[in-house]
Design a protein around this motif. Structure first.
Motif, mmCIF file in Angstrom:
data_model
loop_
_atom_site.group_PDB
_atom_site.id
_atom_site.type_symbol
_atom_site.label_atom_id
_atom_site.label_comp_id
_atom_site.label_asym_id
_atom_site.label_seq_id
_atom_site.Cartn_x
_atom_site.Cartn_y
_atom_site.Cartn_z
ATOM 1 N N ARG A 172 72.000 111.001 53.456
ATOM 2 C CA ARG A 172 73.283 111.865 53.905
ATOM 3 C C ARG A 172 74.439 111.783 52.945
ATOM 4 N NH1 ARG A 172 72.080 113.756 59.286
ATOM 5 N NH2 ARG A 172 70.061 114.424 59.118
ATOM 6 N N ALA A 173 74.798 110.598 52.260
ATOM 7 C CA ALA A 173 75.769 110.314 51.532
ATOM 8 C C ALA A 173 75.810 110.336 50.181
ATOM 9 C CB ALA A 173 76.005 108.794 52.064
ATOM 10 N N ARG A 174 74.473 110.446 49.507
ATOM 11 C CA ARG A 174 74.322 110.302 48.024
ATOM 12 C C ARG A 174 73.965 111.850 47.521
ATOM 13 N NH1 ARG A 174 73.394 104.995 46.334
ATOM 14 N NH2 ARG A 174 74.605 103.584 47.618
ATOM 15 N N ASP A 175 74.263 111.957 46.425
ATOM 16 C CA ASP A 175 73.941 113.477 45.946
ATOM 17 C C ASP A 175 72.772 113.176 44.751
ATOM 18 O OD1 ASP A 175 75.062 111.917 43.713
ATOM 19 O OD2 ASP A 175 76.694 113.274 43.319
ATOM 20 N N HIS A 176 72.133 112.124 44.743
ATOM 21 C CA HIS A 176 70.837 112.189 43.754
ATOM 22 C C HIS A 176 70.184 110.996 44.234
ATOM 23 C CE1 HIS A 176 73.576 109.228 41.766
ATOM 24 N NE2 HIS A 176 72.593 108.556 41.210
ATOM 25 N N GLN A 177 68.881 110.923 43.890
ATOM 26 C CA GLN A 177 67.799 109.906 44.212
ATOM 27 C C GLN A 177 67.655 108.772 43.148
ATOM 28 O OE1 GLN A 177 65.959 108.301 46.418
ATOM 29 N NE2 GLN A 177 65.171 110.205 47.279
ATOM 30 N N GLU A 178 67.733 107.821 43.683
ATOM 31 C CA GLU A 178 67.442 106.443 42.746
ATOM 32 C C GLU A 178 66.416 105.602 43.119
ATOM 33 O OE1 GLU A 178 71.697 105.709 40.563
ATOM 34 O OE2 GLU A 178 71.313 104.527 42.531
ATOM 35 N N ASP A 179 65.885 105.937 44.251
ATOM 36 C CA ASP A 179 64.448 105.315 44.815
ATOM 37 C C ASP A 179 63.187 105.684 44.061
ATOM 38 O OD1 ASP A 179 66.109 103.650 46.588
ATOM 39 O OD2 ASP A 179 65.097 104.575 48.668
ATOM 40 N N VAL A 200 61.522 91.621 44.653
ATOM 41 C CA VAL A 200 62.628 91.095 43.810
ATOM 42 C C VAL A 200 63.773 92.075 44.553
ATOM 43 C CG1 VAL A 200 64.070 90.713 41.817
ATOM 44 C CG2 VAL A 200 61.660 90.556 41.641
ATOM 45 N N GLY A 201 64.963 91.548 45.122
ATOM 46 C CA GLY A 201 65.992 92.050 45.573
ATOM 47 C C GLY A 201 65.876 92.336 47.133
ATOM 48 N N ASP A 202 66.287 93.366 47.812
ATOM 49 C CA ASP A 202 66.272 93.558 49.282
ATOM 50 C C ASP A 202 65.446 94.763 49.829
ATOM 51 O OD1 ASP A 202 67.965 95.559 48.183
ATOM 52 O OD2 ASP A 202 69.626 95.074 49.559
ATOM 53 N N ASP A 239 66.233 99.367 51.394
ATOM 54 C CA ASP A 239 67.222 99.110 52.372
ATOM 55 C C ASP A 239 68.131 100.504 52.845
ATOM 56 O OD1 ASP A 239 68.637 99.550 50.019
ATOM 57 O OD2 ASP A 239 70.597 98.443 50.636
ATOM 58 N N GLY A 240 67.765 101.458 52.520
ATOM 59 C CA GLY A 240 68.210 102.741 53.014
ATOM 60 C C GLY A 240 67.488 103.063 54.355
ATOM 61 N N LEU A 241 66.347 102.305 54.572
ATOM 62 C CA LEU A 241 65.741 102.422 55.868
ATOM 63 C C LEU A 241 66.403 101.278 56.775
ATOM 64 C CD1 LEU A 241 63.617 103.722 57.617
ATOM 65 C CD2 LEU A 241 62.029 101.965 56.795
ATOM 66 N N THR A 242 66.097 100.137 56.275
ATOM 67 C CA THR A 242 66.441 98.915 57.022
ATOM 68 C C THR A 242 68.039 98.845 57.484
ATOM 69 O OG1 THR A 242 66.781 97.490 55.101
ATOM 70 C CG2 THR A 242 64.313 97.546 56.251
ATOM 71 N N GLY A 243 68.967 99.586 56.939
ATOM 72 C CA GLY A 243 70.226 99.477 57.052
ATOM 73 C C GLY A 243 70.528 100.208 58.449
ATOM 74 N N HIS A 244 69.583 101.114 58.713
ATOM 75 C CA HIS A 244 69.894 101.794 59.916
ATOM 76 C C HIS A 244 68.583 101.657 61.098
ATOM 77 C CE1 HIS A 244 73.215 104.230 58.144
ATOM 78 N NE2 HIS A 244 72.459 104.241 56.972
ATOM 79 N N ASP A 294 72.360 105.712 52.432
ATOM 80 C CA ASP A 294 71.752 105.610 51.103
ATOM 81 C C ASP A 294 70.562 106.353 51.010
ATOM 82 O OD1 ASP A 294 71.212 104.201 48.894
ATOM 83 O OD2 ASP A 294 71.191 102.163 49.287
ATOM 84 N N ASN A 295 69.970 106.234 49.733
ATOM 85 C CA ASN A 295 68.595 106.942 49.572
ATOM 86 C C ASN A 295 67.600 106.114 50.536
ATOM 87 O OD1 ASN A 295 69.094 106.955 46.224
ATOM 88 N ND2 ASN A 295 69.782 108.394 47.666
ATOM 89 N N ILE A 296 66.577 106.853 51.212
ATOM 90 C CA ILE A 296 65.661 106.043 52.021
ATOM 91 C C ILE A 296 64.170 106.321 51.685
ATOM 92 C CG2 ILE A 296 64.984 106.167 54.670
ATOM 93 C CD1 ILE A 296 67.596 108.056 54.864
ATOM 94 N N THR A 297 63.378 105.219 51.462
ATOM 95 C CA THR A 297 61.997 105.267 51.298
ATOM 96 C C THR A 297 61.323 104.704 52.072
ATOM 97 O OG1 THR A 297 62.501 105.829 48.773
ATOM 98 C CG2 THR A 297 60.354 104.721 49.414
ATOM 99 N N ALA A 298 60.235 105.024 52.493
ATOM 100 C CA ALA A 298 59.194 104.470 53.503
ATOM 101 C C ALA A 298 57.949 104.756 52.790
ATOM 102 C CB ALA A 298 59.217 104.974 54.958
ATOM 103 N N LEU A 299 56.857 103.586 52.431
ATOM 104 C CA LEU A 299 55.528 103.664 52.463
ATOM 105 C C LEU A 299 54.599 102.865 53.387
ATOM 106 C CD1 LEU A 299 54.383 102.859 48.566
ATOM 107 C CD2 LEU A 299 52.972 102.371 50.784
ATOM 108 N N VAL A 300 53.871 103.663 54.037
ATOM 109 C CA VAL A 300 53.117 103.130 55.224
ATOM 110 C C VAL A 300 51.653 103.093 54.663
ATOM 111 C CG1 VAL A 300 52.525 103.167 57.566
ATOM 112 C CG2 VAL A 300 54.849 104.022 56.808
ATOM 113 N N VAL A 301 51.122 101.922 55.026
ATOM 114 C CA VAL A 301 49.601 101.706 54.877
ATOM 115 C C VAL A 301 48.968 101.259 56.055
ATOM 116 C CG1 VAL A 301 47.969 100.771 53.232
ATOM 117 C CG2 VAL A 301 50.058 100.946 52.391
ATOM 118 N N ARG A 302 47.915 101.916 56.461
ATOM 119 C CA ARG A 302 47.284 101.431 57.567
ATOM 120 C C ARG A 302 45.628 101.317 57.581
ATOM 121 N NH1 ARG A 302 47.344 102.745 63.349
ATOM 122 N NH2 ARG A 302 49.360 104.036 63.226
ATOM 123 N N ALA A 303 45.207 99.973 57.830
ATOM 124 C CA ALA A 303 43.965 99.530 57.620
ATOM 125 C C ALA A 303 43.025 100.289 58.798
ATOM 126 C CB ALA A 303 43.647 98.160 57.524
#
Length: 386
Positions: free
Chosen positions: A41-48, A150-152, A226-231, A264-273
């Motif tokens: 909601r706050a960024r104007d472009h995607q960096e994820d 590497v990173g958060d 961290d756009g997900l875990t921040g919220h 922030d940009n938000i990314t979620a990648l979910v893997v289920r066995a």
């Protein structure tokens, strides 16, 4: 409390240790996965950027497994986007082409190669100066898990109704928590929580962390920026990812982060066995939203039979009316309508310079930089079927 004993244990890459068995036994599960991103909601472009890579060659799949990546770029102008895309390109290229039989050693090589590529470009082009990216990676090979970060950007493991954060944030606030200066609750809302202490491309070398463990039937991996875990709290990730199929889980996690500000940009990648041939489970409600109201769908088999009976009755009545057998007006049957909820995706093409193919590889890839974008990789790389 999360069961910390269940999560993969940290380890260091060891180039000299003996070969890891390439096929320790067929896994008793199949992996269902999806990666979604949103600009927020706050960024104007995607960096994820994120990617799912699965070799179609059975031998390569047995040796390397399936690769999952989330990268969160940073830098001025479009530099963050360039860094995250370069990371995605180099990581998958080097990982699948590396000759080592050890997936962890191949992950280490891919991270160093990506770091070098980003760092050299940032020094060669003033417009990209200072760019970098976080990265979270997971490999599932048969029943083994290999994870690095590497990173958060984070990797979570959900097992038996509990969630564990496998990776450790490389951030200033995390260092303060480990030193006992801040509590985890204070760190979560600290004004300097976005300061990271490690990233790909910000220096000539990088020091990733590595984790190994076993994958079990029913396990769920969540890779996210961290756009997900921040919220969204860990308990909410557990609920939404644990009770929903991967696509619905990723969608609702992103929706929840946006509802709480989407800073922030938000990314979620979910893997289920899942068991081979398992059907997709129903969806659980979003926290605080109550039951899910799904668009109604008419029971088509029953409706078809009912329409047929009524049509026959109408025809008989019409014939009787014409013959004078009955008097009155026949009311037309109303049209039945229904709505179907669909998830749309946009096709995008990434040039060969962004995703160079590795000789002899045939890897199915889904690469996402904007919500539900499926990119067309270069020659030798097919499109994944999710």
């Amino acid at each position: 409390m999360p069961d910390q004993s269940r999560q993969p244990t940290p380890s260091r890459p060891n180039q000299n240790r003996g070969p890891t068995p390439s096929s320790p036994g067929a896994a008793p599960f199949t992996l269902r996965s999806v990666n979604l991103s949103d600009v927020g909601r706050a960024r104007d472009h995607q960096e994820d950027a994120s990617g799912i890579f699965k070799p179609s060659d059975p031998a390569l799949l047995a040796r390397r497994g399936e690769l999952f990546i989330v990268a969160d770029g940073m830098g001025g102008h479009n530099a963050g986007e360039v860094a995250s895309q370069m990371a995605l390109s180099e990581l998958q290229r080097v990982y699948f082409s590396d000759a080592s039989p050890d997936p962890q050693a191949a992950l280490a090589q891919s991270l160093q190669a990506a770091n070098q590529a980003i760092y050299q470009l940032s020094r060669a082009d003033a417009r990209q100066m200072g760019m970098g990216t976080t990265v979270a990676m997971a490999v599932v090979r048969n029943q083994e898990i290999f994870i690095s970060n590497v990173g958060d950007s984070r990797v979570y493991l959900i097992r038996s109704g509990q969630i564990s954060q496998v990776t450790r944030d490389h951030s200033w606030v995390e260092e303060q928590v480990r030193a006992g200066v801040l509590t985890p609750e204070q760190a979560h809302s600290h004004p300097q929580r976005n300061i990271i202490t490690r990233a790909l491309g910000t220096g000539p070398t990088v020091e990733p962390e590595f984790y190994t463990g076993a994958m079990q039937l029913g396990d769920i991996l969540v890779l996210c920026s961290d756009g997900l875990t921040g919220h969204v709290a860990d308990a909410e990730i557990l609920l939404l990812a644990g009770e929903n199929p991967p696509r619905v889980a990723a969608q609702r996690l992103i929706e929840l982060a946006n509802e709480r500000g989407g800073s922030d940009n938000i990314t979620a990648l979910v893997v289920r066995a899942e068991p081979p041939g398992a059907s997709v489970p129903g969806a659980a409600p979003v926290p605080g939203k109550g039951p899910v109201n799904r668009p109604s769908r008419p029971p088509y088999g029953l409706v078809g039979a009912l329409v047929g009976v009524l049509a026959g009755v109408a025809l008989i009545a019409y014939l009787l009316l014409k013959s004078g057998g009955i008097q009155g007006k026949i009311t037309p049957m109303p049209t039945l309508t229904g709505t179907t909820s669909v998830v749309t995706s946009a096709a995008a093409t990434i040039s060969p310079t962004m995703l160079p193919s590795a000789t002899g590889l045939n890897v199915a890839a889904t690469v996402t930089t904007v919500a539900s974008v499926e990119a067309t990789p270069p020659p030798g790389v097919g499109t994944a079927t999710l």
